[in-house]
Design a protein around this motif. Structure first.
Motif, PDB file in Angstrom:
ATOM      1  N   UNK A 199      82.578 -20.320 -27.657  1.00  0.00           N
ATOM      2  CA  UNK A 199      82.288 -19.667 -28.935  1.00  0.00           C
ATOM      3  C   UNK A 199      82.611 -18.179 -28.878  1.00  0.00           C
ATOM      4  N   UNK A 200      82.290 -17.499 -27.775  1.00  0.00           N
ATOM      5  CA  UNK A 200      82.582 -16.063 -27.668  1.00  0.00           C
ATOM      6  C   UNK A 200      84.082 -15.791 -27.717  1.00  0.00           C
ATOM      7  N   UNK A 201      84.857 -16.668 -27.121  1.00  0.00           N
ATOM      8  CA  UNK A 201      86.307 -16.460 -27.068  1.00  0.00           C
ATOM      9  C   UNK A 201      86.960 -16.528 -28.441  1.00  0.00           C
ATOM     10  N   UNK A 202      86.344 -17.219 -29.374  1.00  0.00           N
ATOM     11  CA  UNK A 202      86.906 -17.343 -30.720  1.00  0.00           C
ATOM     12  C   UNK A 202      87.100 -15.974 -31.365  1.00  0.00           C
ATOM     13  N   UNK A 203      86.177 -15.063 -31.125  1.00  0.00           N
ATOM     14  CA  UNK A 203      86.253 -13.746 -31.762  1.00  0.00           C
ATOM     15  C   UNK A 203      86.980 -12.696 -30.916  1.00  0.00           C
ATOM     16  N   UNK A 204      87.424 -13.080 -29.737  1.00  0.00           N
ATOM     17  CA  UNK A 204      88.125 -12.134 -28.864  1.00  0.00           C
ATOM     18  C   UNK A 204      89.625 -12.196 -29.103  1.00  0.00           C
ATOM     19  N   UNK A 205      90.269 -11.030 -29.019  1.00  0.00           N
ATOM     20  CA  UNK A 205      91.719 -11.010 -29.176  1.00  0.00           C
ATOM     21  C   UNK A 205      92.416 -10.378 -27.974  1.00  0.00           C
ATOM     22  N   UNK A 206      91.680  -9.619 -27.169  1.00  0.00           N
ATOM     23  CA  UNK A 206      92.276  -8.984 -26.002  1.00  0.00           C
ATOM     24  C   UNK A 206      92.239  -9.927 -24.804  1.00  0.00           C
ATOM     25  N   UNK A 207      93.166  -9.722 -23.882  1.00  0.00           N
ATOM     26  CA  UNK A 207      93.231 -10.552 -22.678  1.00  0.00           C
ATOM     27  C   UNK A 207      92.030 -10.264 -21.779  1.00  0.00           C
ATOM     28  N   UNK A 208      91.363 -11.324 -21.338  1.00  0.00           N
ATOM     29  CA  UNK A 208      90.193 -11.175 -20.478  1.00  0.00           C
ATOM     30  C   UNK A 208      90.300 -12.112 -19.279  1.00  0.00           C
ATOM     31  N   UNK A 209      89.586 -11.727 -18.231  1.00  0.00           N
ATOM     32  CA  UNK A 209      89.482 -12.546 -17.032  1.00  0.00           C
ATOM     33  C   UNK A 209      88.007 -12.868 -16.836  1.00  0.00           C
ATOM     34  N   UNK A 210      87.724 -14.140 -16.553  1.00  0.00           N
ATOM     35  CA  UNK A 210      86.373 -14.582 -16.257  1.00  0.00           C
ATOM     36  C   UNK A 210      86.333 -15.039 -14.810  1.00  0.00           C
ATOM     37  N   UNK A 211      85.461 -14.442 -14.004  1.00  0.00           N
ATOM     38  CA  UNK A 211      85.295 -14.827 -12.611  1.00  0.00           C
ATOM     39  C   UNK A 211      83.971 -15.572 -12.511  1.00  0.00           C
TER      40      UNK A 211
END
Length: 155
Positions: free
Chosen positions: A90-102
C-alpha cells in the motif's frame, strides 16, 4: 519507479550473538554486491529503508556507502521477517521515487509475490543473503522484475 529488494547479509548465529550482526562472510558478500551495483549497474536510489534489526541496518549502511542515496538510510516499520506485506504494498502505491528495502524472509518473498501476482502465498522469487531483486512499476501500477543479482554473480 524502481524498487530494490535486498535480503540482509548473512548474520551470525543468534545463540552466540542475540542481536545478530552480520558475519565476516556476510560483510564480504554485501560489499561485493554493493561494489557491483555502484560500478556496473549504477542504480539511482533516493533512500534505503531497513527493518531496524542490526543485520539489516548494517547491510543498508554498506549499500549506502557505495550508492550514496540522497535520502540516506532510514529504519522503517513493517519490514520485519513476519510483517504484513500489505503494509508496504500500500505504501508503494503513493511513492514515485526509486527506493531500496533491506529486510528479511519471509516478508520480502511475500511482498514480491503480492506485488507481482496479488497472491503472497505463491513463491515467485528465491532470495539470497546480500542479493538484490530489482522491480519496476509501470503507469498502470503493474510490477515486473527487471533483474536479480546475487553475490556469486559479482565477480
Amino acid at each position: 519507479m524502481n524498487l530494490y529488494l535486498v535480503q540482509h547479509a548473512e548474520a551470525k548465529r543468534d545463540t552466540e550473538y542475540p542481536r545478530r550482526p552480520f558475519s565476516e562472510g556476510g560483510y564480504a558478500e554485501i560489499e561485493k554486491t554493493a561494489k557491483w551495483l555502484a560500478t556496473k549497474l549504477r542504480p539511482s536510489i533516493n533512500v534505503i529503508f531497513h527493518s531496524g534489526k542490526l543485520r539489516a541496518q548494517q547491510t543498508a549502511e554498506v549499500l549506502a556507502d557505495y550508492l550514496n542515496p540522497p535520502g540516506g538510510i532510514k529504519p522503517a516499520d513493517s519490514l520485519e521477517p513476519n510483517a504484513d506485506p500489505a503494509v508496504w504494498a500500500e505504501q508503494l502505491v503513493s511513492m514515485s521515487e526509486n527506493v531500496m528495502l533491506v529486510g528479511h524472509l519471509p516478508h520480502l518473498s511475500k511482498l514480491t509475490s503480492r506485488l507481482l501476482c496479488g497472491d503472497e502465498s505463491r513463491s515467485i522469487v528465491e532470495f539470497h543473503n546480500a542479493g538484490v531483486v530489482c522491480m519496476s512499476r509501470d503507469q498502470e501500477n503493474q510490477w515486473v522484475i527487471r533483474w536479480i543479482l546475487v553475490p556469486g554473480l559479482c565477480e
